[in-house]
Scaffold this motif. Structure first.
Motif, short mmCIF file in Angstrom:
data_model
loop_
_atom_site.label_atom_id
_atom_site.label_comp_id
_atom_site.label_asym_id
_atom_site.label_seq_id
_atom_site.Cartn_x
_atom_site.Cartn_y
_atom_site.Cartn_z
N PHE A 13 -27.54 -14.50 53.60
CA PHE A 13 -28.66 -14.43 52.68
C PHE A 13 -29.96 -14.69 53.45
N PRO A 14 -30.88 -13.73 53.48
CA PRO A 14 -32.09 -13.90 54.29
C PRO A 14 -32.94 -15.07 53.80
N GLY A 15 -33.27 -15.96 54.71
CA GLY A 15 -34.14 -17.08 54.40
C GLY A 15 -33.46 -18.27 53.76
N ALA A 16 -32.15 -18.19 53.51
CA ALA A 16 -31.47 -19.33 52.90
C ALA A 16 -31.32 -20.46 53.92
N PRO A 17 -31.58 -21.71 53.53
CA PRO A 17 -31.40 -22.83 54.46
C PRO A 17 -29.93 -22.99 54.85
N HIS A 18 -29.72 -23.57 56.02
CA HIS A 18 -28.36 -24.00 56.35
C HIS A 18 -27.98 -25.16 55.43
N THR A 19 -26.69 -25.35 55.26
CA THR A 19 -26.19 -26.48 54.50
C THR A 19 -25.24 -27.30 55.36
N LEU A 20 -24.98 -28.53 54.93
CA LEU A 20 -24.05 -29.41 55.62
C LEU A 20 -23.01 -29.89 54.63
N LYS A 21 -21.74 -29.68 54.95
CA LYS A 21 -20.65 -30.15 54.09
C LYS A 21 -20.23 -31.55 54.51
N MET A 22 -20.22 -32.45 53.54
CA MET A 22 -19.69 -33.80 53.74
C MET A 22 -18.61 -34.04 52.69
N ALA A 23 -17.75 -35.01 52.94
CA ALA A 23 -16.68 -35.32 51.98
C ALA A 23 -16.44 -36.81 51.92
N CYS A 24 -16.18 -37.28 50.71
CA CYS A 24 -15.83 -38.68 50.54
C CYS A 24 -14.46 -38.78 49.88
N GLY A 25 -13.97 -39.98 49.76
CA GLY A 25 -12.76 -40.21 49.00
C GLY A 25 -11.46 -39.96 49.73
N GLU A 26 -10.48 -39.42 49.00
CA GLU A 26 -9.12 -39.34 49.48
C GLU A 26 -8.95 -38.40 50.68
N ASN A 27 -9.66 -37.28 50.69
CA ASN A 27 -9.36 -36.27 51.71
C ASN A 27 -9.56 -36.76 53.15
N PRO A 28 -10.74 -37.25 53.52
CA PRO A 28 -10.88 -37.66 54.93
C PRO A 28 -9.99 -38.84 55.31
#
Length: 467
Positions: free
Chosen positions: A190-205
């Motif tokens: 998508f042109p001009g869309a910011p990068h995003t950062l995935k974080m996770a909490c809870g059971e998974n990590p």
């Protein structure tokens, strides 16, 4: 020599979103901060001027127009209203008895990174080499030939965010795509869309690295308190890294060594990379709100957020979104308190509510998922007009991705991402009949010639077909 070093470091500071003085008299804010070594090469497919008429129009920002029209020119929305006139040579679509909406935006998908067929060789969504892998970019795993993209298109999905999985405290960068057939992921970006950062909490990590596995001694969480300590340790390192680059680019000290992991985290601290947080429980979301305030970043959206209804007022006050399922609950302990009224309750508290999929199947019928949440709210006495509830599928996810100025509603000047539905899209019988992306007709349910097929689906000739 200093100017040469500053020039060499400029690309890094742009990636960080942490540029200081450039050495030539420019101030920090004068230096553009957009940098991407893998830039979008997206180009809209050819389109013709198009007037869609006689429809019930949901404009995506809370308005409903009976007998409405949408005029598309040059890939943009030109006008929305009644009694619009088609320019000479325009294609006219008589949508009597049909409904028109903005294209659906799914802000939580793993298409391409976990493509079909779902075999181990295609499983590229989680980098489980450590609990902090902010250095990876999911776009480097996305396979554009995933048939899931065309199935989603047939469900009215015009844009979507692809995220890494939730095995890690910091899973890496996400990417926003236009849902068009392409040879490379860059042609979908998508042109001009910011990068995003995935974080996770809870059971998974804590499940991936804990429970006796012990593969990462000294750095892997075994508990929720270990998760939070891991976040804080990483943010402290990123803060220090950003300060060193700021100092260097202000003309002081030596050039720091480049670190891909910390570049991403520093970009999030600066606000140029948007944080999207996998989190189920209300108490953990409250902790993350405090954590973000400690280090000065902003959570753009909590994902799954099955207990968002418990702290909807806090989410509204903070100004974050909640990206939620309509009715998933109970499949693990942190999902046990999920309720069907979650989405309308979050909306009713004045917070930003979003319907997401996290599923290659659910993405094909997100309109029905929103309808379930809307009807559950109505039964509970939360009577939200359908034209307002549609924001859960278009404008609100666009806000969470930083692209609401470009798409998400039918407003003049925005991208012509438009869906023509056979009936009220909150009906289980409704089908997406036509899907336009940047004004180009990308899918037509009644014309097999405008129903994209991925190369992988073409298969191989049988032995009897070989000559």
């Amino acid at each position: 020599m200093k100017k040469l070093l500053l020039s060499a470091g400029l690309g890094v500071c742009l990636a960080l979103g942490a540029c200081g003085g450039s050495g030539d008299g420019k101030k920090k804010d004068d230096v553009p901060r957009v940098f991407d070594p893998f830039p979008s090469t997206y180009a809209a497919y050819p389109s013709a001027p198009t007037l869609i008429t006689n429809a019930t129009v949901l404009d995506g920002k809370g308005g409903l127009i009976e007998g409405g029209s949408v005029l598309i020119e040059g890939g943009k929305i030109m006008a929305v209203g009644t009694d619009l006139t088609a320019p000479e040579g325009a294609v006219t679509v008589n949508a009597a008895g049909k409904w028109v909406t903005p294209g659906i935006i799914d802000n939580h998908s793993h298409l391409g990174a976990y493509p079909s067929p779902g075999v181990d060789a295609h499983g590229d969504g989680n980098e489980v080499s450590g609990p902090v892998t902010a250095e990876v970019w999911v776009e480097h795993s996305v396979w554009p030939q995933d048939p899931g993209f065309t199935r989603a298109l047939a469900g009215g999905i015009t844009s979507l965010q692809i995220l890494p999985g939730s095995a890690n405290l910091f899973g890496g960068r996400g990417v926003v795509l236009k849902n068009v057939p392409a040879r490379s992921v860059q042609e979908m970006k998508f042109p001009g869309a910011p990068h995003t950062l995935k974080m996770a909490c809870g059971e998974n990590p804590k499940r991936v690295y804990g429970y006796g596995r012990g593969a990462f001694p000294g750095g892997a969480p075994y508990s929720r308190m270990g998760n939070v300590a891991g976040y804080r340790t990483a943010w402290i390192e990123a803060t220090d890294y950003k300060k060193k680059w700021d100092k260097f680019l202000d003309g002081e000290g030596e050039q720091p060594a480049r670190n891909l992991e910390l570049e991403t985290l520093a970009g999030a601290l600066n606000g140029d990379i948007l944080v999207h947080m996998h989190c189920y429980r209300a108490d953990e979301m409250a902790v993350i709100l405090d954590l973000s305030k400690e280090f000065g970043y902003k959570v753009a959206s909590f994902h799954h957020a099955v207990e968002a209804y418990k702290i909807a007022d806090k989410l509204a006050e903070y100004g974050t979104c909640s990206s939620m399922w309509a009715d998933w609950w109970g499949f693990k302990m942190e999902a046990y308190d999920g309720i069907r009224e979650n989405i309308p309750m979050v909306h009713n508290a004045g917070a930003c509510a979003i319907v997401h999929s996290d599923s290659d199947i659910g993405i094909q019928r997100l309109n029905q998922e929103a309808a379930k949440a809307w009807s559950d709210g109505k039964r509970a006495g939360i009577d939200i007009p359908i034209e307002v509830a549609w924001q859960w599928l278009s404008l609100n996810p666009a806000k969470s991705l930083g692209i609401e100025d470009k798409t998400g509603s039918l407003e003049p000047g925005k991208m012509a991402d438009v869906v023509v539905w056979s009936a009220n899209p909150f009906s289980v019988y409704a089908q997406a009949e036509q899907v336009y992306i940047d004004g180009a007709l990308m899918y037509d349910r009644n014309d097999p010639a405008i129903q994209p097929v991925m190369d992988f689906e073409l298969g191989q000739p049988g032995e009897g077909d070989k000559k």
